[in-house]
Design a protein around this motif. Structure first.
Motif, PDB file in Angstrom:
ATOM      1  N   PRO A   1       0.828  -1.218   0.000  1.00  0.00           N
ATOM      2  CA  PRO A   1       0.000   0.000   0.000  1.00  0.00           C
ATOM      3  C   PRO A   1       0.857   1.260   0.000  1.00  0.00           C
ATOM      4  N   GLU A   2       0.361   2.284  -0.663  1.00  0.00           N
ATOM      5  CA  GLU A   2       1.064   3.564  -0.742  1.00  0.00           C
ATOM      6  C   GLU A   2       1.047   4.296   0.599  1.00  0.00           C
ATOM      7  N   THR A   3       0.008   4.068   1.389  1.00  0.00           N
ATOM      8  CA  THR A   3      -0.143   4.773   2.660  1.00  0.00           C
ATOM      9  C   THR A   3      -0.343   3.768   3.783  1.00  0.00           C
ATOM     10  N   HIS A   4      -0.452   4.282   4.958  1.00  0.00           N
ATOM     11  CA  HIS A   4      -0.679   3.441   6.124  1.00  0.00           C
ATOM     12  C   HIS A   4      -2.163   3.197   6.365  1.00  0.00           C
ATOM     13  N   GLY A   5      -3.018   3.507   5.416  1.00  0.00           N
ATOM     14  CA  GLY A   5      -4.441   3.235   5.565  1.00  0.00           C
ATOM     15  C   GLY A   5      -5.066   4.012   6.703  1.00  0.00           C
ATOM     16  N   SER A   6      -5.407   3.314   7.768  1.00  0.00           N
ATOM     17  CA  SER A   6      -6.082   3.943   8.898  1.00  0.00           C
ATOM     18  C   SER A   6      -5.091   4.529   9.898  1.00  0.00           C
ATOM     19  N   TYR A   7      -3.903   4.857   9.452  1.00  0.00           N
ATOM     20  CA  TYR A   7      -2.858   5.383  10.325  1.00  0.00           C
ATOM     21  C   TYR A   7      -3.350   6.597  11.110  1.00  0.00           C
ATOM     22  N   GLY A   8      -4.003   7.524  10.434  1.00  0.00           N
ATOM     23  CA  GLY A   8      -4.497   8.734  11.102  1.00  0.00           C
ATOM     24  C   GLY A   8      -5.435   8.411  12.252  1.00  0.00           C
ATOM     25  N   ALA A   9      -6.305   7.434  12.049  1.00  0.00           N
ATOM     26  CA  ALA A   9      -7.226   7.025  13.115  1.00  0.00           C
ATOM     27  C   ALA A   9      -6.470   6.401  14.278  1.00  0.00           C
ATOM     28  N   SER A  10      -5.368   5.704  13.980  1.00  0.00           N
ATOM     29  CA  SER A  10      -4.572   5.064  15.026  1.00  0.00           C
ATOM     30  C   SER A  10      -3.977   6.074  15.992  1.00  0.00           C
ATOM     31  N   LEU A  11      -3.781   7.294  15.538  1.00  0.00           N
ATOM     32  CA  LEU A  11      -3.176   8.310  16.388  1.00  0.00           C
ATOM     33  C   LEU A  11      -4.088   8.760  17.528  1.00  0.00           C
ATOM     34  N   PHE A  12      -5.355   8.351  17.470  1.00  0.00           N
ATOM     35  CA  PHE A  12      -6.296   8.663  18.540  1.00  0.00           C
ATOM     36  C   PHE A  12      -6.413   7.515  19.547  1.00  0.00           C
ATOM     37  N   ASP A  13      -5.762   6.396  19.246  1.00  0.00           N
ATOM     38  CA  ASP A  13      -5.811   5.229  20.126  1.00  0.00           C
ATOM     39  C   ASP A  13      -5.032   5.505  21.415  1.00  0.00           C
ATOM     40  N   ILE A  14      -5.531   5.024  22.529  1.00  0.00           N
ATOM     41  CA  ILE A  14      -4.882   5.240  23.819  1.00  0.00           C
ATOM     42  C   ILE A  14      -3.467   4.666  23.831  1.00  0.00           C
ATOM     43  N   LYS A  15      -3.244   3.573  23.086  1.00  0.00           N
ATOM     44  CA  LYS A  15      -1.897   2.974  23.044  1.00  0.00           C
ATOM     45  C   LYS A  15      -0.901   3.940  22.405  1.00  0.00           C
ATOM     46  N   TRP A  16      -1.331   4.652  21.348  1.00  0.00           N
ATOM     47  CA  TRP A  16      -0.445   5.632  20.733  1.00  0.00           C
ATOM     48  C   TRP A  16      -0.248   6.829  21.662  1.00  0.00           C
TER      49      TRP A  16
ATOM     50  N   PRO B   1       1.387   2.219  14.947  1.00  0.00           N
ATOM     51  CA  PRO B   1       2.382   3.242  15.297  1.00  0.00           C
ATOM     52  C   PRO B   1       3.010   3.054  16.677  1.00  0.00           C
ATOM     53  N   TRP B   2       2.298   2.442  17.611  1.00  0.00           N
ATOM     54  CA  TRP B   2       2.825   2.241  18.962  1.00  0.00           C
ATOM     55  C   TRP B   2       3.667   0.975  19.094  1.00  0.00           C
ATOM     56  N   ASP B   3       3.734   0.150  18.057  1.00  0.00           N
ATOM     57  CA  ASP B   3       4.468  -1.116  18.135  1.00  0.00           C
ATOM     58  C   ASP B   3       5.939  -0.995  17.729  1.00  0.00           C
ATOM     59  N   TYR B   4       6.440   0.202  17.609  1.00  0.00           N
ATOM     60  CA  TYR B   4       7.838   0.415  17.234  1.00  0.00           C
ATOM     61  C   TYR B   4       8.700   0.576  18.478  1.00  0.00           C
ATOM     62  N   PRO B   5       9.956   0.123  18.395  1.00  0.00           N
ATOM     63  CA  PRO B   5      10.853   0.350  19.540  1.00  0.00           C
ATOM     64  C   PRO B   5      11.115   1.844  19.726  1.00  0.00           C
ATOM     65  N   ASN B   6      11.316   2.248  20.958  1.00  0.00           N
ATOM     66  CA  ASN B   6      11.514   3.665  21.269  1.00  0.00           C
ATOM     67  C   ASN B   6      12.658   4.294  20.492  1.00  0.00           C
ATOM     68  N   GLU B   7      13.701   3.532  20.196  1.00  0.00           N
ATOM     69  CA  GLU B   7      14.847   4.121  19.491  1.00  0.00           C
ATOM     70  C   GLU B   7      14.517   4.510  18.043  1.00  0.00           C
ATOM     71  N   LEU B   8      13.367   4.077  17.532  1.00  0.00           N
ATOM     72  CA  LEU B   8      12.953   4.474  16.186  1.00  0.00           C
ATOM     73  C   LEU B   8      11.986   5.654  16.199  1.00  0.00           C
TER      74      LEU B   8
END
Length: 92
Positions: free
Chosen positions: A4-19, A62-69
């Protein structure tokens, strides 16, 4: 396989409590300042690399990345960086 060219629902993920929790931990680590210019306004958390999960045919959350990234940038430095550099994608 077409990636995919984009992250799809990435923008919506930014409202998730985990992010929101992950974002706060990165902002705290970086002392609530842009790591480039030290500005404290318009702060955003930037992914230095994206991970595409081949078997699921999607990007990591977006929240599943290691902190160093993840780094804190002001809006200006973040936009400048995206114009100047292509963020690498790692296929996993």
């Amino acid at each position: 396989m077409k990636v995919p060219e984009t992250h799809g629902s990435y923008g919506a993920s930014l409202f998730d409590i985990k992010w929101k929790q992950k974002r706060k931990s990165i902002l705290d680590r970086d002392q609530n300042k842009c790591v480039i210019c030290q500005d404290v306004h318009g702060l955003q958390v930037h992914h230095r690399q994206y991970h595409f999960i081949n078997r699921l045919n999607r990007f990591k959350e977006p929240w599943d990345y290691p902190n160093e990234l993840l780094i804190t940038l002001c809006e200006v430095c973040h936009k400048r960086g995206h114009r100047k550099y292509k963020i690498p994608t790692k296929y996993i």
